[in-house]
Structure formats: C-alpha cells, structure tokens
Design an enzyme around this catalytic site. Structure first.
Site, PDB file in Angstrom:
ATOM      1  CB  SER A 125      -7.163 -30.510  48.113  1.00 47.92           C
ATOM      2  OG  SER A 125      -8.096 -30.446  49.178  1.00 47.92           O
ATOM      3  CG  HIS A 146      -3.557 -31.334  45.391  1.00 46.06           C
ATOM      4  ND1 HIS A 146      -4.556 -31.080  44.492  1.00 46.06           N
ATOM      5  CD2 HIS A 146      -4.123 -32.137  46.345  1.00 46.06           C
ATOM      6  CE1 HIS A 146      -5.677 -31.680  44.872  1.00 46.06           C
ATOM      7  NE2 HIS A 146      -5.430 -32.331  45.985  1.00 46.06           N
ATOM      8  CD  GLU A 158      -3.911 -29.723  41.012  1.00 45.35           C
ATOM      9  OE1 GLU A 158      -4.685 -29.412  40.097  1.00 45.35           O
ATOM     10  OE2 GLU A 158      -4.201 -29.609  42.217  1.00 45.35           O
ATOM     11  CG  ASN A 196     -10.298 -30.124  43.719  1.00 46.92           C
ATOM     12  OD1 ASN A 196     -10.936 -31.072  43.284  1.00 46.92           O
ATOM     13  ND2 ASN A 196      -9.471 -30.255  44.747  1.00 46.92           N
TER      14      ASN A 196
END
Length: 398
Positions: A125, A146, A158, A196
């Site tokens: 991540s 991800h 992702e 993120n």
C-alpha cells in the site's frame, strides 16, 4: 505468451496468510482458481484456512451461500510453508509485511522458479513498485495489486505499474480483477497510489482546524458527516483505523514526496500516537472507548457548526477539506498518474466518499477551488496550500 482469462482459471499463489493474504486467497478461490496459500510461519496458512472455514460457515448459516459453494472455496485453497516448492502458476500475489528488502527477496526467489509468463504482484500500500522490481531480472512482469481490507467485501483494486511494467500484463490483470468481481483502477507508482494519496487532506484538514482552535473534533466530525455526506468524520475514522496506522501512511507519503509540506503530519496526531492513544483498539484516541458501555462522545456545537459552514473557507472545515481533496485529485490527473474517472472511482469505492473529488469540483468550479486554496495559503503560509496548475489550465475541461 498470452494469458487466457476464460477457462480453466490458472492457479494462483498468495504469499502471506495474514488478513489481507487470506482474503485475497478467498477471492481467487471463489472465482474458481486453485490457490496455494503460502506462509513461512509454521501453521499460519492452516490457521488462516481454519478461520476461513468459520467465516464461510457463518455465510451458509445466513443463507448467503450454499454448503457446496463454501466447500468449493475451501477445497480450492492449499496451505503451504515454502515458496520454493510452488507449482507453476499464472499469478503470484505477495502480501507480506511492508519491508522493501523482504518483498524484493521474495519476488526474486519466486521469479527464479516460475515461468517467465507468471505475473508477480505485490499488495503493497506504500512501497514503490519500481523499487521492488529493481531486484528482478525481468521487472516488466512486476506490478501492484492493492486490495482494500477486507478483500472479499471491498470492490476496489488499485492496479499499479512501475516504470518497467509491461502493458500486456497490466491489461491482463485488470481483466482478471473484473472477472473476480472487482473494480480495477490504474495508476502509476506515485506515493500512496490514488486512495492513500488523495485522502490525506480528509484527515489533515480536520486535525489542523482543531490545532488552530477553530473547532473541536466532535463538531468537525459532525460537519463532515451531516453537511458533507461523508460516512464518518476524520476523527472517528482515524480512531477506527488506528491513529498509528493512519499516521504511518501519511508519514510514508510525506517521506516519499521529499517532505512536501502538503503532506506533513500534524502535531495533533503525532501526540496521540506518542501517548499511546491509538483509538478504539487501545480504548482511548481522540474519543474515549474504555468504559463499558463506552463513554458518551462529546456533543458537537451545532451553533458553531452552522457559523463555520457559512463563513470563509479558512474557518470552514468542509470547504477546506473538499477544496484540498479536489486540488490533490486534480494534481494527480495533471501529472498523468491516473485518469479523472479512475480517481473518482477509487475514492468512492476505496474510502466511501459521497462523490469523487473531480466530480465534486466541477459544480464548485475548478477556478473557485483555486481561489479557495490561494486564500488558505494567504491565511496559513508555508507551502501546504498550493493550487494545482490543473485547476486553471483547462486540462479538465469536458
């Protein structure tokens, strides 16, 4: 060599039998793949399979699947302790701890024993895909997959490419994720990827509003929930995630961007972590969860909330947060690290935002967002508030 996504599904290996690895194995097995679940810790993969049986038994009890379907999922997962003895598979997904050297060693070992067409994916991540792939002689087959926690329930994946990742592998894996019932989004290996990276202002603006003495956490949470439509406010959400976990992700993005002030961690959250107030898991975070039943959460100041959301952007937690989310998303698109559509999809599915930030910015007006960010920069100089050129250069015009 072409990868066939039709029938029969190619075997999949998942390395790491923790929560994420076991969840990924479940998703692959439910889609018909034979799965080898590998963990070097003796008994870890067997224990993960035991937990999965219990989870699926509850699903059967609730009528969400049949006994035969549950048995099929478990029957397609084979626990193992050694990566060296893996049979030939079409895809390897590693879900081991976030340690660059560990991931490099693991994937290099797998690459040496698998055919050159086996795709090597990392569920990282936060680590750079290009850096992970550097240790391999054929970095073109290394990419990021991800998944979000828990993998069986979260639709978003992702699909992240490093500098050397081959387009054919990316296209194949995106199609495979759709076959697994997931929604893939594509992005480059930018720090934090899409979710993120773009989500940092959701936490950071609320914390700064409290640091600046503008409002208390309960009032900020209420504004973001009730006025913004977010499922949770930033303080209750970070208490749920774990203040240490959320802080670590933010600090990682800050480090990887060369200490860009846009991502600088707040002293507010650093203080929570240093004092061990990590949220629900420790009984104390921004709010208290120690009492049984839990202590009543502080009430929001509704009068203050109404004044703030009708005031200037500098003191409006919602306007500040949305402006910074839009700014961050636009900057990602401007740098061609992800498409506008994929950014919006990622934020809706990955963190349950009521709207994607690009979608949110259009009715506000990207020029208005640029003015809001400039006003924030005048009020709080230091480099955090920088309008993205993409807000005003027409690159997002429909």
């Amino acid at each position: 060599m072409d990868h066939d996504t039709t029938s029969p599904p190619a075997p999949v290996a998942v390395v790491g039998a923790g929560t994420m690895g076991a969840g990924i194995a479940q998703v692959a097995a439910a889609s018909g793949h034979e799965v080898i679940l590998v963990d070097a810790a003796p008994g870890a993969a067997d224990a993960a399979l035991t937990r999965l049986r219990a989870i699926l038994t509850r699903q059967v009890t609730k009528g969400r699947m049949t006994d035969a379907e549950a048995a099929g999922v478990v029957g397609r997962i084979e626990p193992a302790v050694l990566v060296d003895g893996l049979p030939e598979v079409g895809l390897v997904v590693e879900a081991v701890p976030e340690d660059l050297a560990l991931k490099q060693r693991l994937l290099a070992g797998v690459a040496a024993s698998q055919p050159p067409t086996t795709i090597l994916a990392t569920n990282t991540s936060s680590l750079d895909i290009t850096a992970i792939a550097e240790a391999l002689p054929d970095p073109e087959r290394v990419l990021g997959l991800h998944f979000f926690n828990p993998p069986p329930l979260m639709r978003l994946v992702e699909v992240v490419h490093g500098e050397a990742t081959a387009e054919a592998y990316l296209a194949h894996v995106a199609a495979l994720m759709r076959a697994w019932g997931k929604t893939p989004v594509r992005c480059t290996s930018t720090p934090g990827f899409i979710v993120n990276r773009v989500a940092r202002p959701f936490y950071g603006e609320g914390q700064r509003v409290v640091e600046e003495g503008i409002a208390d956490p309960a009032t900020v949470d209420w504004i973001l929930r009730e006025k913004g439509g977010f499922r949770m406010g930033p303080f209750e959400l970070t208490d749920l995630i774990g203040q240490d976990v959320n802080y670590a992700v933010g600090a990682s993005v800050w480090e990887q961007t060369g200490h860009d002030p846009r991502y600088a961690p707040t002293q507010f959250q650093r203080g929570l972590v240093e004092s061990g107030r990590l949220g629900r898991k420790t009984g104390e975070g921004v709010f208290s969860y120690a009492a049984q039943p839990p202590a009543a959460r502080p009430e929001p100041d509704l009068g203050l909330a109404e004044r703030l959301v009708t005031g200037p952007v500098e003191t409006d937690p919602l306007a500040r947060t949305v402006a910074m989310l839009v700014n961050e998303a636009v900057d990602l698109v401007r740098r061609e690290e992800a498409s506008a559509a994929d950014v919006d999809t990622a934020m809706r599915l990955g963190v349950n935002y009521p709207r994607g930030p690009i979608e949110w910015g259009r009715p506000i007006g990207f020029d208005v967002v640029a003015q809001q960010i400039a006003a924030l920069d005048r009020a709080f100089p230091g480099g955090r508030y920088r309008p993205s050129p993409g807000l005003t250069d027409g690159s997002l015009d429909e």
